[in-house]
Design an enzyme around this catalytic site. Sequence first.
Site, PDB file in Angstrom:
ATOM      1  N   CYS A 161       0.820  -1.211   0.000  1.00  0.00           N
ATOM      2  CA  CYS A 161       0.000   0.000   0.000  1.00  0.00           C
ATOM      3  C   CYS A 161       0.853   1.261   0.000  1.00  0.00           C
ATOM      4  O   CYS A 161       1.896   1.322   0.654  1.00  0.00           O
ATOM      5  CB  CYS A 161      -0.929  -0.004   1.215  1.00  0.00           C
ATOM      6  SG  CYS A 161      -2.171  -1.309   1.164  1.00  0.00           S
ATOM      7  N   CYS A 218      -3.534  -0.410  -3.330  1.00  0.00           N
ATOM      8  CA  CYS A 218      -4.260   0.103  -2.176  1.00  0.00           C
ATOM      9  C   CYS A 218      -3.598   1.390  -1.694  1.00  0.00           C
ATOM     10  O   CYS A 218      -2.414   1.626  -1.932  1.00  0.00           O
ATOM     11  CB  CYS A 218      -4.305  -0.938  -1.053  1.00  0.00           C
ATOM     12  SG  CYS A 218      -2.691  -1.599  -0.578  1.00  0.00           S
TER      13      CYS A 218
END
Length: 234
Positions: A102, A183
Amino acid sequence: MGRGGSRRRSGRVWLCVAAAALALAGVLALTLRLTVGRRRSEADFQATFTGRCEQFSGGSRRHDCPKIWSAFEQAYVGRQPCNVSMEAYDALIAAAPAEAQCNSMIFWSKTMDMVHALTEKRDCYMSVEETLLGFVLNGLRWCGKRSSSETFTTGCPEWFECVNNPVRSFWSRVSADFAEQACGDVTVMLNGSIATPFSPERSKVRTCISDTNVTCEYCLLRSQITVHDADSTL
């Protein structure tokens, strides 16, 4: 005269037979050499694939490289080289999905050298080439042939020769999986100028990347790179 003529004819016949035998031997030797060369090329390709997979899987990361190779082969072996769709690699993606990081995933278009210079020297970002499958197959070329169980590394279609060629379909599929795993914030590095793509700033950016005292964001600003979040249109 009759006996001498018969001998001469017999000699010519034997010469013809010997020449034909030599020609046949040459053809067989060439065929054998091509076959051995092709099999060696296939073995080298598989060795490269497996070696990179095992290299990537070092430390705490463990992957079943033989299983991944088997899933990879299923996508293109025995198929016409222009008839391998993205979906043909679904089993391969299932065997080795991208591992999301992420806020550090970077996408690029026509800026490969710059992106790789960034990701190789700094750990701020991760491109698709830093995933297992991207790492293993980066820079390689392969295809199959109808009714053949072999992997070929020559005589394969070029990138733009047909849409559904094995290499192009692979990178489209693995890129889609990479995007699905994204993400947090994602970064995109694009060609900022068609006329002179990053040429005026290229050396400055490379210097910036090598300087660990400055942040990754500062390097991106120096190269006029646009940062988008995951909901942006890429």
